[in-house]
Scaffold this active site. Structure first.
Site, PDB file in Angstrom:
ATOM      1  N   HIS A  37      13.880  89.276  19.032  1.00  9.92           N
ATOM      2  CA  HIS A  37      12.589  88.740  19.461  1.00  9.92           C
ATOM      3  C   HIS A  37      11.774  89.859  20.108  1.00  9.92           C
ATOM      4  O   HIS A  37      11.896  90.096  21.317  1.00  9.92           O
ATOM      5  CB  HIS A  37      12.787  87.599  20.464  1.00  9.92           C
ATOM      6  CG  HIS A  37      13.570  86.445  19.928  1.00  9.92           C
ATOM      7  ND1 HIS A  37      14.938  86.509  19.708  1.00  9.92           N
ATOM      8  CD2 HIS A  37      13.187  85.188  19.562  1.00  9.92           C
ATOM      9  CE1 HIS A  37      15.350  85.339  19.234  1.00  9.92           C
ATOM     10  NE2 HIS A  37      14.324  84.525  19.136  1.00  9.92           N
ATOM     11  N   HIS A 285       7.395  86.340  17.395  1.00  9.69           N
ATOM     12  CA  HIS A 285       8.335  85.719  18.326  1.00  9.69           C
ATOM     13  C   HIS A 285       9.784  86.027  17.981  1.00  9.69           C
ATOM     14  O   HIS A 285      10.500  86.605  18.800  1.00  9.69           O
ATOM     15  CB  HIS A 285       8.117  84.198  18.341  1.00  9.69           C
ATOM     16  CG  HIS A 285       8.926  83.481  19.380  1.00  9.69           C
ATOM     17  ND1 HIS A 285      10.295  83.344  19.310  1.00  9.69           N
ATOM     18  CD2 HIS A 285       8.558  82.840  20.515  1.00  9.69           C
ATOM     19  CE1 HIS A 285      10.728  82.668  20.349  1.00  9.69           C
ATOM     20  NE2 HIS A 285       9.692  82.346  21.102  1.00  9.69           N
ATOM     21  N   GLU A 437      21.159  65.388  37.265  1.00  9.46           N
ATOM     22  CA  GLU A 437      22.479  65.937  36.936  1.00  9.46           C
ATOM     23  C   GLU A 437      22.396  67.314  36.291  1.00  9.46           C
ATOM     24  O   GLU A 437      23.174  68.215  36.624  1.00  9.46           O
ATOM     25  CB  GLU A 437      23.240  64.981  36.004  1.00  9.46           C
ATOM     26  CG  GLU A 437      23.685  63.682  36.638  1.00  9.46           C
ATOM     27  CD  GLU A 437      22.639  62.584  36.536  1.00  9.46           C
ATOM     28  OE1 GLU A 437      22.924  61.456  36.975  1.00  9.46           O
ATOM     29  OE2 GLU A 437      21.545  62.866  36.008  1.00  9.46           O
ATOM     30  N   HIS A 498      28.556  53.083  30.888  1.00 14.29           N
ATOM     31  CA  HIS A 498      29.089  53.840  32.017  1.00 14.29           C
ATOM     32  C   HIS A 498      30.566  54.204  31.838  1.00 14.29           C
ATOM     33  O   HIS A 498      31.103  54.948  32.664  1.00 14.29           O
ATOM     34  CB  HIS A 498      28.926  53.037  33.313  1.00 14.29           C
ATOM     35  CG  HIS A 498      27.546  53.087  33.876  1.00 14.29           C
ATOM     36  ND1 HIS A 498      26.420  52.848  33.123  1.00 14.29           N
ATOM     37  CD2 HIS A 498      27.098  53.381  35.138  1.00 14.29           C
ATOM     38  CE1 HIS A 498      25.350  52.959  33.885  1.00 14.29           C
ATOM     39  NE2 HIS A 498      25.731  53.290  35.106  1.00 14.29           N
TER      40      HIS A 498
END
Length: 695
Positions: A37, A285, A437, A498
């Site tokens: 890149h 890029h 999280e 869960h």
């Protein structure tokens, strides 16, 4: 000015020459590798040059100086920007134990080997491979996520170890980032947390080049970034021209003068700067410019068009007189101060030195509990919370928290003086990550590379929301600690959303990640002992919500067997079983009750507790054969999770009791019966395994 002119250069000319050296090294490395890149390094070269030469508190001769500023290239695809800086600044190497080797971290030959096998210049920066790479970046958003942990770490260290007249820790954290970092969810989580904590030592530099890999950024990203960060509570600075060193210097000074919040510097840049056909396009890029375009770019820079990997006279000396001299002087001043500090505060200095080596304090395992036999027992999350609170008092730099679940996953430190880490009160050891999280996982890794020992907790199924950070902790070989509770279908009524089914198999597949699922309170103690002594391995501790019996260790084997990953908990007379029952965590007690019934029926059984496959696989073949004698073909595994992987232990004639579908919402006893986690089913399956092994 032509790069080959041997004239006395003005300061401005030398700046330009140095910046274009950074650019052309990146261009040539990508072109030679035919991969990489080039565009971002071409656009960001002056931004990096200004920061490193004028502001970064960093000594290239001592790249692990504890009070150095941290630089993170979160847009890690621009790795050649960092490698060029490490080479031109002559950053010295360190070994895996963070000791100086005396050689250079990156040489020109290594730049020529960019992205090649076994080179020090891989496609994205990798921690512990070379000095100067403060964290592994590549997956976008992780670097800025780590930077929040690093900034937290710096503030915590300052609160705990600075004393009047001794500012031992006052370093800043700088992170380059791009559109991708700010689009990724972890970037938003990290920015929100940093804004809440008002971290004044954190500065992100946003490469606003308006181009993504697919095309113009506005195809997918039209938000007002400045307003978003204003909403997060950040200080905002705008640099309208990435090539304006004076404007960049003012922006960095603005950050240094801001003492009540983190800073975002928005820099308008041109990806592929200087490329006549590819500047400001996505073609600059993620692919080489092409030989003809390279020549045209170099012509624009006033560079010899056919020169490759050219470092003109005066450039290395410029960096030596800039960051080299300034960084050396700062580091020497700090060392002198720390020597005096050591005389006045020897215990604190000893703690700092131990942290840098990842050593534990003397007596780190004192006062650990021993849990008496108890048929009712306790949840392993509860015993873990008790153990954690003892160890944290013995290890002052054990710091952590939870994703808004500390009261449930038992990760809160409750002893006197533990305190909470909050805005303006940075000495607390309880971190509150909120429902973030992924951001928590990334911040934990940032704390770990800062040499603080971090832990973070949540429910096991939410590993899905932090798995990228867990994986990177293993890739980086850093000792982050991830505490997961609510580990099976025994959540009951919460239901399948869960109830973790595949998470154990998922994490067992990660190389270098230590996973432990203890079977009772005393195995929890031993698991913590194992975890704390690791210097380069992250650990996952998987715990129950429901109570588990605490085994009578006068009747069954010592929990010290956890240190070998798997051990014989209960055995047949003479150590010659007809069948082996094996399990982890909560299912071990089920195997024990089945063992007792089989014994009563005259069937000789063995129970193997397997808290950690990873540790067991590292044992000798002799030990493995002792636990699983090859002659015993009748084997049964029991685990309330996906059965993937158990075949290596049960063999072709063995049986597995596990989950082959998602769970359900119901009381625990009904779930266990429905899915076969009963004494009767284990006993019957053991009989079938014996019969099959003889057929």
């Amino acid at each position: 000015m032509v790069a080959s002119e041997q004239t006395l250069l003005t300061s401005q000319q030398l700046d330009t020459l140095s910046i274009n050296t950074i650019r052309t090294l990146a261009i040539d490395a990508v072109q030679k590798a035919n991969s990489g890149h080039p565009g971002a390094p071409m656009g960001l070269a002056p931004v990096a040059y200004c920061l490193w030469q004028q502001f970064l508190r960093y000594d290239p001769a001592n790249p692990v100086w504890p009070n150095r500023d941290r630089f993170i290239l979160s847009n890690g695809h621009a790795s050649m920007l960092l490698y060029a800086m490490l080479y031109l600044c002559e950053v010295r190497g360190v070994n895996p134990e963070y000791e100086s080797t005396g050689d250079f971290a990156v040489t020109l030959d290594e730049i020529k080997r960019f992205r090649q096998i076994d080179s020090r210049t891989p496609g994205h920066p990798e921690y512990r491979l070379i000095a100067g790479v403060e964290t592994t970046t590549g997956p976008l958003g992780q670097g800025i996520g780590n930077s929040v942990g690093m900034a937290i770490g710096a503030q915590w260290l300052a609160a705990h170890y600075n004393r009047p007249g001794f500012e031992i820790f006052n370093y800043n954290v700088y992170a380059f980032c791009g559109d991708g970092d700010l689009m990724e969810g972890v970037g938003s989580e990290a920015a929100s947390l940093a804004g809440h904590l008002k971290l004044p030592n954190l500065c992100w530099i946003y490469d606003n080049n308006r181009i993504t890999l697919d095309g113009p950024a506005d195809w997918s990203f039209t938000e007002d970034v400045a307003k978003r960060f204003q909403g997060y509570g950040w200080n905002l600075v705008h640099v309208t021209d990435a090539n304006d060193l004076s404007m960049l210097a003012k922006a960095y000074n603005n950050f240094l003068q801001t003492n009540d919040r983190p800073t975002l510097i928005v820099v308008n840049s041109h990806i592929g700067y200087g490329s006549p056909h590819k500047q400001d396009t996505n073609e600059a890029h993620g692919e080489p410019l092409g030989e003809e375009e390279v020549r045209l770019v170099k012509k624009n820079y006033g560079w010899p068009e056919d020169a490759k990997f050219l470092v003109p006279d005066g450039v290395l000396e410029n960096f030596r007189q800039g960051i080299g001299k300034r960084g050396h002087d700062l580091q020497q001043k700090w060392q002198a101060s720390f020597a005096e500090y050591t005389k006045k505060f020897p215990e604190l200095a000893d703690q700092i030195n131990r942290m840098q080596r990842r050593d534990l304090p003397d007596g780190w395992d004192k006062n650990l509990p021993t849990f008496p036999a108890d048929a009712k027992g306790m949840a392993t999350r509860d015993s873990s919370g008790k153990v954690l609170n003892v160890i944290a008092q013995n290890v002052p730099w054990l710091v952590g928290g939870s994703a808004d679940l500390a009261t449930s996953d038992r990760t809160r430190l409750k002893f006197e003086g533990a305190g909470d880490f909050q805005p303006g009160s940075y000495g607390g050891r309880n971190l509150h990550f909120g429902v973030r999280e992924h951001g928590m996982g990334a911040a934990l890794n940032g704390l770990a590379v800062s040499k603080i020992r971090p832990f973070g907790g949540t429910f096991f199924n939410f590993n899905d929301y932090m798995k990228p950070a867990v994986r990177l902790s293993a890739l980086m070989e850093i000792p982050s600690i991830f505490i997961y509770t609510h580990d099976s279908i025994c959540l009951g009524e919460d239901g399948p959303t869960h109830q973790p089914i595949e998470q154990l198999a998922t994490l067992r597949a990660v190389p270098g990640l230590l996973l432990l699922r203890p079977a009772d309170a005393n195995e929890v103690v031993e698991a913590w002992k194992v975890i704390l002594q690791k210097k380069h391995e992250p650990a996952v501790l998987v715990l129950t919500r429901q109570p588990l019996p605490t085994f009578d260790r006068s009747k069954y084997a010592s929990a010290a067997g956890v240190a070998k990953g798997a051990y014989v908990l209960a055995d047949a007379p003479g150590g010659k079983p007809d069948v082996i029952l094996m399990a982890t965590g909560s299912e071990v007690s089920l195997c024990v009750t089945a063992y007792e019934q089989l014994q009563a029926e005259g069937i000789k059984a063995r129970v193997v507790s397997m808290p950690s496959w990873d540790i067991f696989e590292a044992q000798s073949d002799e030990y493995k054969r002792q636990v699983f004698p090859p002659s015993v073909k009748a084997r049964v595994s029991v685990e309330a999770a996906a059965t993937l992987g158990w075949s290596q232990y049960v063999g072709p004639t063995g049986k597995t009791i596990g989950m082959r579908r998602f769970g359900a919402s119901a009381p625990i006893k009904d779930l266990l019966k429905k899915f076969g986690f009963t004494t009767e089913n284990v006993v019957q399956t053991a009989r079938e395994a014996i019969a099959q092994s003889k057929s």
